[in-house]
Design an enzyme around this catalytic site. Structure first.
Site, PDB file in Angstrom:
ATOM      1  N   HIS A 286      14.746   3.329   3.967  1.00  0.00           N
ATOM      2  CA  HIS A 286      14.839   1.944   3.478  1.00  0.00           C
ATOM      3  C   HIS A 286      15.537   1.015   4.477  1.00  0.00           C
ATOM      4  O   HIS A 286      15.104  -0.120   4.672  1.00  0.00           O
ATOM      5  CB  HIS A 286      15.580   1.941   2.136  1.00  0.00           C
ATOM      6  CG  HIS A 286      15.782   0.570   1.573  1.00  0.00           C
ATOM      7  ND1 HIS A 286      14.729  -0.215   1.145  1.00  0.00           N
ATOM      8  CD2 HIS A 286      16.897  -0.176   1.400  1.00  0.00           C
ATOM      9  CE1 HIS A 286      15.194  -1.369   0.722  1.00  0.00           C
ATOM     10  NE2 HIS A 286      16.502  -1.380   0.869  1.00  0.00           N
TER      11      HIS A 286
ATOM     12  N   HIS B 150       0.832  -1.208   0.000  1.00  0.00           N
ATOM     13  CA  HIS B 150       0.000   0.000   0.000  1.00  0.00           C
ATOM     14  C   HIS B 150       0.865   1.256   0.000  1.00  0.00           C
ATOM     15  O   HIS B 150       2.093   1.177   0.119  1.00  0.00           O
ATOM     16  CB  HIS B 150      -0.970  -0.004   1.181  1.00  0.00           C
ATOM     17  CG  HIS B 150      -0.298  -0.051   2.517  1.00  0.00           C
ATOM     18  ND1 HIS B 150       0.241  -1.205   3.017  1.00  0.00           N
ATOM     19  CD2 HIS B 150      -0.065   0.917   3.440  1.00  0.00           C
ATOM     20  CE1 HIS B 150       0.760  -0.951   4.207  1.00  0.00           C
ATOM     21  NE2 HIS B 150       0.604   0.332   4.476  1.00  0.00           N
TER      22      HIS B 150
ATOM     23  N   THR C  92       2.529   4.378  -4.345  1.00  0.00           N
ATOM     24  CA  THR C  92       3.603   4.409  -5.345  1.00  0.00           C
ATOM     25  C   THR C  92       4.760   3.478  -5.012  1.00  0.00           C
ATOM     26  O   THR C  92       5.072   3.254  -3.842  1.00  0.00           O
ATOM     27  CB  THR C  92       4.163   5.853  -5.445  1.00  0.00           C
ATOM     28  OG1 THR C  92       4.363   6.345  -4.117  1.00  0.00           O
ATOM     29  CG2 THR C  92       3.219   6.768  -6.208  1.00  0.00           C
ATOM     30  N   ARG C  93       5.409   2.964  -6.042  1.00  0.00           N
ATOM     31  CA  ARG C  93       6.650   2.193  -5.917  1.00  0.00           C
ATOM     32  C   ARG C  93       7.595   2.643  -7.025  1.00  0.00           C
ATOM     33  O   ARG C  93       7.169   2.841  -8.168  1.00  0.00           O
ATOM     34  CB  ARG C  93       6.387   0.685  -6.094  1.00  0.00           C
ATOM     35  CG  ARG C  93       5.555   0.043  -4.988  1.00  0.00           C
ATOM     36  CD  ARG C  93       6.306  -0.005  -3.678  1.00  0.00           C
ATOM     37  NE  ARG C  93       5.586  -0.674  -2.605  1.00  0.00           N
ATOM     38  CZ  ARG C  93       4.777  -0.066  -1.735  1.00  0.00           C
ATOM     39  NH1 ARG C  93       4.566   1.235  -1.815  1.00  0.00           N
ATOM     40  NH2 ARG C  93       4.197  -0.756  -0.761  1.00  0.00           N
TER      41      ARG C  93
ATOM     42  N   LYS D  20       6.680  12.453  -1.112  1.00  0.00           N
ATOM     43  CA  LYS D  20       6.612  11.232  -0.284  1.00  0.00           C
ATOM     44  C   LYS D  20       8.025  10.732   0.000  1.00  0.00           C
ATOM     45  O   LYS D  20       8.884  10.764  -0.891  1.00  0.00           O
ATOM     46  CB  LYS D  20       5.813  10.159  -1.016  1.00  0.00           C
ATOM     47  CG  LYS D  20       5.632   8.873  -0.220  1.00  0.00           C
ATOM     48  CD  LYS D  20       4.916   7.816  -1.052  1.00  0.00           C
ATOM     49  CE  LYS D  20       5.102   6.436  -0.465  1.00  0.00           C
ATOM     50  NZ  LYS D  20       4.675   5.383  -1.400  1.00  0.00           N
TER      51      LYS D  20
ATOM     52  N   CYS E 260       4.211   0.103   7.202  1.00  0.00           N
ATOM     53  CA  CYS E 260       4.116  -0.958   6.203  1.00  0.00           C
ATOM     54  C   CYS E 260       5.084  -2.067   6.622  1.00  0.00           C
ATOM     55  O   CYS E 260       5.890  -1.868   7.539  1.00  0.00           O
ATOM     56  CB  CYS E 260       4.522  -0.353   4.864  1.00  0.00           C
ATOM     57  SG  CYS E 260       4.179  -1.366   3.410  1.00  0.00           S
TER      58      CYS E 260
ATOM     59  N   LYS F  21       8.656  -3.670  -8.079  1.00  0.00           N
ATOM     60  CA  LYS F  21       8.930  -3.401  -9.499  1.00  0.00           C
ATOM     61  C   LYS F  21       9.064  -4.691 -10.314  1.00  0.00           C
ATOM     62  O   LYS F  21       8.806  -4.709 -11.498  1.00  0.00           O
ATOM     63  CB  LYS F  21      10.185  -2.531  -9.654  1.00  0.00           C
ATOM     64  CG  LYS F  21      11.449  -3.192  -9.142  1.00  0.00           C
ATOM     65  CD  LYS F  21      12.675  -2.326  -9.244  1.00  0.00           C
ATOM     66  CE  LYS F  21      12.809  -1.316  -8.162  1.00  0.00           C
ATOM     67  NZ  LYS F  21      12.924  -1.836  -6.774  1.00  0.00           N
TER      68      LYS F  21
HETATM   69  C1  LIG Z   1       6.792   1.296   2.456  1.00  0.00           C
HETATM   70  C2  LIG Z   1       7.289   0.407   1.338  1.00  0.00           C
HETATM   71  C3  LIG Z   1       7.913   0.974   0.242  1.00  0.00           C
HETATM   72  C4  LIG Z   1       8.378   0.178  -0.800  1.00  0.00           C
HETATM   73  N1  LIG Z   1       8.950   0.759  -1.901  1.00  0.00           N
HETATM   74  C5  LIG Z   1       9.297  -0.010  -2.958  1.00  0.00           C
HETATM   75  C6  LIG Z   1       9.718   0.598  -4.170  1.00  0.00           C
HETATM   76  O1  LIG Z   1       9.790   1.829  -4.277  1.00  0.00           O
HETATM   77  N2  LIG Z   1      10.025  -0.210  -5.218  1.00  0.00           N
HETATM   78  C7  LIG Z   1       9.932  -1.575  -5.137  1.00  0.00           C
HETATM   79  O2  LIG Z   1      10.224  -2.238  -6.128  1.00  0.00           O
HETATM   80  N3  LIG Z   1       9.518  -2.167  -3.999  1.00  0.00           N
HETATM   81  C8  LIG Z   1       9.193  -1.426  -2.923  1.00  0.00           C
HETATM   82  N4  LIG Z   1       8.729  -2.009  -1.772  1.00  0.00           N
HETATM   83  C9  LIG Z   1       8.725  -3.468  -1.662  1.00  0.00           C
HETATM   84  C10 LIG Z   1       7.530  -4.128  -2.302  1.00  0.00           C
HETATM   85  O3  LIG Z   1       6.348  -3.396  -2.095  1.00  0.00           O
HETATM   86  C11 LIG Z   1       7.440  -5.540  -1.756  1.00  0.00           C
HETATM   87  O4  LIG Z   1       8.679  -6.198  -2.002  1.00  0.00           O
HETATM   88  C12 LIG Z   1       6.327  -6.336  -2.407  1.00  0.00           C
HETATM   89  O5  LIG Z   1       5.093  -5.661  -2.300  1.00  0.00           O
HETATM   90  C13 LIG Z   1       6.229  -7.709  -1.733  1.00  0.00           C
HETATM   91  O6  LIG Z   1       5.243  -8.457  -2.392  1.00  0.00           O
HETATM   92  P1  LIG Z   1       4.668  -9.797  -1.754  1.00  0.00           P
HETATM   93  O7  LIG Z   1       3.757 -10.375  -2.763  1.00  0.00           O
HETATM   94  O8  LIG Z   1       5.799 -10.602  -1.229  1.00  0.00           O
HETATM   95  O9  LIG Z   1       3.845  -9.299  -0.468  1.00  0.00           O
HETATM   96  P2  LIG Z   1       2.366  -8.684  -0.415  1.00  0.00           P
HETATM   97  O10 LIG Z   1       2.099  -7.805  -1.568  1.00  0.00           O
HETATM   98  O11 LIG Z   1       2.199  -8.120   0.959  1.00  0.00           O
HETATM   99  O12 LIG Z   1       1.434  -9.966  -0.586  1.00  0.00           O
HETATM  100  C14 LIG Z   1       1.397 -11.020   0.345  1.00  0.00           C
HETATM  101  C15 LIG Z   1      -0.050 -11.470   0.452  1.00  0.00           C
HETATM  102  O13 LIG Z   1      -0.101 -12.700   1.125  1.00  0.00           O
HETATM  103  C16 LIG Z   1      -1.285 -12.708   1.908  1.00  0.00           C
HETATM  104  N5  LIG Z   1      -1.103 -13.730   2.951  1.00  0.00           N
HETATM  105  C17 LIG Z   1      -0.145 -13.774   3.890  1.00  0.00           C
HETATM  106  N6  LIG Z   1      -0.270 -14.872   4.658  1.00  0.00           N
HETATM  107  C18 LIG Z   1      -1.335 -15.547   4.190  1.00  0.00           C
HETATM  108  C19 LIG Z   1      -1.973 -16.753   4.574  1.00  0.00           C
HETATM  109  N7  LIG Z   1      -1.529 -17.489   5.605  1.00  0.00           N
HETATM  110  N8  LIG Z   1      -3.077 -17.143   3.890  1.00  0.00           N
HETATM  111  C20 LIG Z   1      -3.552 -16.410   2.845  1.00  0.00           C
HETATM  112  N9  LIG Z   1      -2.957 -15.237   2.438  1.00  0.00           N
HETATM  113  C21 LIG Z   1      -1.880 -14.824   3.103  1.00  0.00           C
HETATM  114  C22 LIG Z   1      -1.354 -11.299   2.419  1.00  0.00           C
HETATM  115  O14 LIG Z   1      -2.668 -10.966   2.855  1.00  0.00           O
HETATM  116  C23 LIG Z   1      -0.920 -10.499   1.207  1.00  0.00           C
HETATM  117  O15 LIG Z   1      -2.018 -10.072   0.421  1.00  0.00           O
HETATM  118  C24 LIG Z   1       8.252  -1.229  -0.709  1.00  0.00           C
HETATM  119  C25 LIG Z   1       7.622  -1.804   0.405  1.00  0.00           C
HETATM  120  C26 LIG Z   1       7.123  -1.000   1.426  1.00  0.00           C
HETATM  121  C27 LIG Z   1       6.454  -1.641   2.599  1.00  0.00           C
END
Ligand SMILES: Cc1cc2nc3c(=O)[nH]c(=O)nc-3n(C[C@H](O)[C@H](O)[C@H](O)COP(=O)(O)OP(=O)(O)OC[C@H]3O[C@@H](n4cnc5c(N)ncnc54)[C@H](O)[C@@H]3O)c2cc1C
Length: 374
Positions: free
Chosen positions: A265, A44, A47-48, A261, A308, A341
């Site tokens: 990191h 959330h 932006t990324r 914003k 986050c 990304k």
């Molecule tokens: C503040 C912030 C800034 C960032 N800035 C950047 C950036 O500028 N550029 C960039 O490339 N990356 C950035 N990132 C990193 C990037 O957002 C994350 O690496 C990426 O979103 C991770 O994706 P994910 O699918 O692993 O996790 P998520 O997108 O969180 O998805 C995981 C999902 O799994 C679900 N889940 C978990 N456990 C269970 C379960 N037991 N049963 C069912 N569902 C479950 C959760 O509900 C969630 O929806 C940033 C992250 C943050 C927090």
């Protein structure tokens, strides 16, 4: 019924995988503990950054280039604006390893990169203030992804392609086998293949199978500041990464009038992903405020801050691999604060690993076996 593939976690990585697998004609069930996009995980905050001259290492460049192509494809498929070409500046001392990696990545892969001295950068971006010994390596073709809109776009396409999405249904237990069994509070589901993309919950979830991965959920903060739009709006000021000897910050121009914003990191405290996050507080404000006062001094007051979750690996490289001894279970985890990304390309990779047992991308730096686990 037995699904072809179950995906646990339909967030950044899982939703993209769900779309690709459903498009390939597979019978897919995506299970999520919440209703993505949501504010409980890592995706959330509007932006990324997406940058191609990669400061974390040149070996990421082919992967992020593929991700860039797939984001453009997604925009075309959905007729939505998901990517803003704001440019990204990487700022720090020229000798910093991140800045060196940015330059090496650009050179090796022939990416456009402009290097400015502090004085030149301050002339180009008059809202910027830099110490004399800093440089700004500016990548004009890089920019910003609208994070929730990207996930929403994959969600729409995945469902249109025939994937089933169960929201607000947390997986409690996984039983490996030729047919994998996945248990939630409501039901037990079965599939030939499993993909685990559970973000900050990946470690907890795999522990239910007796597997330990070194991924630490971490509390992170970010905030928006009032901004002089003449100096800091999106077509005037770029997104940015600042690298210091002991800390790093990143941020965005004022997009759609939202304000500047900014986030930090490095650092942050290890958390239990099930506990409510401690809200953005005074100490978080002081930290971000002191950065912005020094480097973007013409900003206005703090508008609001948020929290986050990052999922950190010890070396900050991702984990994308089969589970040891279970070739029908793939995990993608530990995206260490820089994964979004890549998520379009991770969706493709997870599909290839699941359907063909291999990927065109070089995944060697993402192997689970680099850690002494299990
Ligand atoms: C503040 C912030 C800034 C960032 N800035 C950047 C950036 O500028 N550029 C960039 O490339 N990356 C950035 N990132 C990193 C990037 O957002 C994350 O690496 C990426 O979103 C991770 O994706 P994910 O699918 O692993 O996790 P998520 O997108 O969180 O998805 C995981 C999902 O799994 C679900 N889940 C978990 N456990 C269970 C379960 N037991 N049963 C069912 N569902 C479950 C959760 O509900 C969630 O929806 C940033 C992250 C943050 C927090």
């Amino acid at each position: 019924m037995i699904y072809d593939v179950i995906i646990i976690g339909a967030g950044s990585m899982g939703m993209a995988a769900g779309y690709n697998l459903a498009k390939a004609g597979k019978n897919v069930l995506m299970l999520d503990a919440f209703d993505p996009p949501h504010e409980e995980g890592s995706h959330h905050g509007d932006t990324r950054i997406i940058r191609f001259a990669y400061g974390e290492g040149a070996s990421y460049v082919p992967f992020v280039k593929r991700a860039g192509e797939l984001w453009k494809e997604l925009e075309a498929l959905t007729d939505e604006s998901l990517f803003l070409q704001t440019g990204v500046m990487n700022v720090g001392e020229e000798t910093h390893s991140f800045i060196q990696n940015v330059k090496t990545s650009a050179k090796l892969y022939d990416l456009s990169l402009e290097q400015y001295s502090a004085a030149e950068a301050m002339e180009k971006w008059s809202g910027l203030s830099l110490p004399e010994n800093f440089v700004a390596c500016y990548e004009p073709t890089a920019g910003v992804l609208r994070v929730e809109a990207c996930i929403r776009a994959y969600k729409t396409l995945a469902i249109e392609a025939g994937a089933t999405l169960h929201t607000n249904e947390k997986v409690q237990n996984i039983e490996a086998g030729n047919i994998v069994r996945v248990q939630t509070a409501n039901s037990v589901y079965e599939a030939k293949h499993l993909i685990v993309t559970a973000g900050a919950w990946a470690t907890e979830l795999l522990q239910s199978m007796g597997i330990t991965i070194p991924v630490t959920p971490t509390r992170k903060t970010f905030a928006w500041f009032e901004a002089d739009e003449q100096l800091y709006r999106e077509n005037v000021f770029p997104a940015y990464c600042f690298e210091f000897a002991d800390s790093s910050y990143y941020g965005f121009p004022s997009i759609d009038g939202a304000g500047l914003k900014l986030g930090r990191h490095d650092g942050g405290e290890a958390i239990n992903p099930n506990d409510p996050l401690r809200p953005f507080d005074e100490q978080d404000t002081i930290d971000l405020q002191s950065f912005i006062n020094r480097f973007m001094p013409q900003h206005g007051t703090l508008k609001f801050g948020k929290t986050c979750k990052y999922s950190m690996t010890p070396d900050e490289d991702f984990i994308i691999d089969f589970l040891p001894e279970h070739r029908n279970i793939v995990i993608a985890a530990g995206f260490s604060g820089h994964g979004f990304k890549f998520s379009s390309a991770v969706g493709e990779v997870l599909t290839d690993l699941t359907l063909n047992g291999k990927s065109k991308q070089d995944l060697s730096i993402f192997r689970l076996s680099r850690f002494n686990t299990h």
